[in-house]
Write a protein that holds these residues in place. Structure first.
Motif, mmCIF file in Angstrom:
data_model
loop_
_atom_site.group_PDB
_atom_site.id
_atom_site.type_symbol
_atom_site.label_atom_id
_atom_site.label_comp_id
_atom_site.label_asym_id
_atom_site.label_seq_id
_atom_site.Cartn_x
_atom_site.Cartn_y
_atom_site.Cartn_z
ATOM 1 N N GLU A 1 8.656 -17.446 -4.178
ATOM 2 C CA GLU A 1 7.525 -16.527 -4.107
ATOM 3 C C GLU A 1 6.190 -17.131 -4.522
ATOM 4 O OE1 GLU A 1 7.875 -13.793 -2.631
ATOM 5 O OE2 GLU A 1 10.037 -13.980 -2.515
ATOM 6 N N TYR B 1 -2.365 -12.105 -7.083
ATOM 7 C CA TYR B 1 -1.631 -12.887 -6.085
ATOM 8 C C TYR B 1 -0.138 -12.592 -6.170
ATOM 9 C CZ TYR B 1 0.711 -16.919 -4.017
ATOM 10 O OH TYR B 1 1.546 -17.717 -3.289
ATOM 11 N N LYS C 1 1.984 -10.962 -3.207
ATOM 12 C CA LYS C 1 3.035 -11.778 -2.610
ATOM 13 C C LYS C 1 4.386 -11.072 -2.682
ATOM 14 C CE LYS C 1 4.521 -15.948 -1.170
ATOM 15 N NZ LYS C 1 4.049 -16.632 0.041
#
Length: 488
Positions: free
Chosen positions: A440, A460, A464
């Protein structure tokens, strides 16, 4: 000087309320409560206490007598606290027994012409005797970020403030207290402005509480000095608001646990020979209290040495070192703590989603709890970006890949999952953390150097993770709009 008592503390049967009810009624609202019915199966309640309810002092001498402990002299003030001396548990017990045999009503012994009342405090019993399971932390208090973290990391590693070879003193905030009738603790708020809980294994305590909205009344005009003993005459000149304070009073009996919220000043008296188990802790609900304390103490540390700024090669570094010495952590420590705890939580959420898919949002209280944690951490990180106390970013650095390879982080990740699995009665995930991170987050820069980097990494990571499981909008909405109840 008399004080005005304006109420008491609610007492409830801990077996008759759920975890969510405790959170909604007390934790989130920052309200104290006394809980009963949660200590029935504790080994401490059998080994440490006679059937009469009196403490079994010889048991401590026999089994733990060589431990070195801090003992407060309740009759001698030293700065803002009681004078402390170090002795062994056996020495402390001997003084206690000698005083009782001489007919003394309190734990005292003669030194010259002075009579000392002694109170054993802050004994890191769990760390010293991990194989002796004296008690199990009640479910209500298992969301304990502070002690989960300190089981695997020091909060501060500077050699001047926490020696590596002094593992006990830096280890945790789980304590045993022991004191005879007449021992007491002066007025204070708890370390880090944390929550605390205190369980009476035997004896009786009287608590006097002042809510945060009135705490300014026990300080002097410059908000530098606090009243030491509320039953002494407090100078109206020095403490002009003291007479206006309205206190809550509480009597805590044997086998009762009291929850002390963040920022509540309190003074405590042992009305009988007493042994208690105490924890300090914080989590997503009271992180803002910790940040506010750091901000205030940083300001004081900075003002105290302002006159040497021009001749100091690293003025900011000195401020941060003094902050750690006085408060127990500095902003760098807090930043690294938040970064590691965020990483453990986001990986736990990854594992939840990996194993249960999108149904996790309707079936997993644990997943919702993890999102709440992430939202709280992000909120604090955003505050850090706008604060001048992190000027220069001293010590603000975390290598994400190095963190992943650290065996201590893996243990923290496992313990976080175990704690939330216990709270929400869910099976712990069997996720491979390294695989999760590599899949990831590998394409993200592996270094976090400042609060701005941290906020970017949070956003982020959530984006994600949401994109991977087709839940990006839900996750981002949860991160930005999750209800928080931590404001003072």
């Amino acid at each position: 000087m008399g004080i005005e008592i304006g109420g008491s503390i609610e007492k409830v049967n801990g077996k008759e309320i759920s975890y969510n009810e405790f959170v909604e009624r007390y934790l989130a609202k920052n309200q104290p409560v006394v809980l009963t019915g949660l200590m029935d199966d504790w080994r401490a309640c059998k080994d440490w206490v006679f059937d009469s309810g009196k403490p079994n002092l010889k048991f401590f001498s026999t089994h733990f007598g060589n431990s070195k402990v801090q003992v407060a002299d309740c009759g001698t003030r030293e700065f803002t606290d009681q004078k402390r001396v170090e002795m062994t548990v056996s020495e402390f017990i001997d003084h206690w027994i000698d005083a009782k045999e001489c007919g003394g009503a309190s734990n005292s012994f003669q030194e010259g012409n002075d009579k000392l009342v002694l109170y054993l405090k802050d004994w890191h019993f769990v760390t010293e005797y991990p194989e002796y399971v004296a008690y199990r932390t009640p479910l209500f208090f298992c969301d304990d970020w502070l002690n989960l973290y300190l089981d695997h990391y020091h909060m501060h590693n500077d050699s001047d403030t926490c020696q590596e070879n002094d593992g006990i003193s830096c280890s945790d905030y789980r304590f045993v207290y022991m004191g005879a009738k007449g021992s007491w603790t002066p007025l204070h708020a708890d370390v880090f402005k944390s929550y605390s809980w205190s369980a009476n294994v035997c004896g009786k305590k009287k608590w006097l509480f002042l809510p945060p909205s009135q705490c300014h009344l026990v300080f002097d005009r410059g908000f530098k000095s606090c009243v030491y003993n509320i039953f002494d005459d407090a100078s109206e000149t020095n403490f002009p608001g003291f007479k206006k304070a309205i206190w809550l009073e509480c009597s805590q009996e044997q086998n009762e646990i009291i929850f002390v919220p963040s920022g509540w000043y309190h003074q405590v008296h042992n009305m009988e020979d007493t042994i208690s188990i105490n924890h300090n802790w914080f989590n997503a609900y009271n992180l803002s209290w910790v940040l506010d304390l750091l901000s205030r103490d940083y300001k004081e540390a900075k003002e105290y040495i302002e006159d040497i700024r021009d001749i100091c090669d690293d003025f900011e570094g000195l401020c941060q070192r003094n902050l750690a010495a006085n408060t127990g952590m500095n902003f760098s420590d807090f930043f690294i703590f938040l970064s590691r705890f965020f990483s453990a939580n986001i990986l736990q959420l990854y594992c939840q989603l990996r194993e249960e898919g999108i149904s996790v949002w309707s079936s997993s209280k644990m997943a919702k709890h993890l999102v709440f944690n992430l939202a709280s951490i992000r909120r604090i990180a955003l505050k850090l970006t706008s604060m001048d106390v992190v000027a220069g970013n001293h010590g603000f650095f975390l290598d994400l890949m190095e963190t992943l390879d650290d065996p201590n982080f893996l243990k923290l990740f496992i313990d976080v999952g175990r704690a939330y699995g216990k709270i929400h009665e869910q099976q712990n995930c069997s996720c491979d953390t390294k695989k999760a991170w590599m899949v990831e987050f590998l394409d993200y820069s592996s270094h976090i150097r400042n609060p701005e980097d941290f906020v970017k990494f949070i956003d982020y990571s959530v984006a994600k993770l949401g994109a991977t499981f087709c839940e990006e909008n839900l996750l981002l909405s949860g991160l930005n709009n999750w209800p928080l109840f931590e404001d003072q």
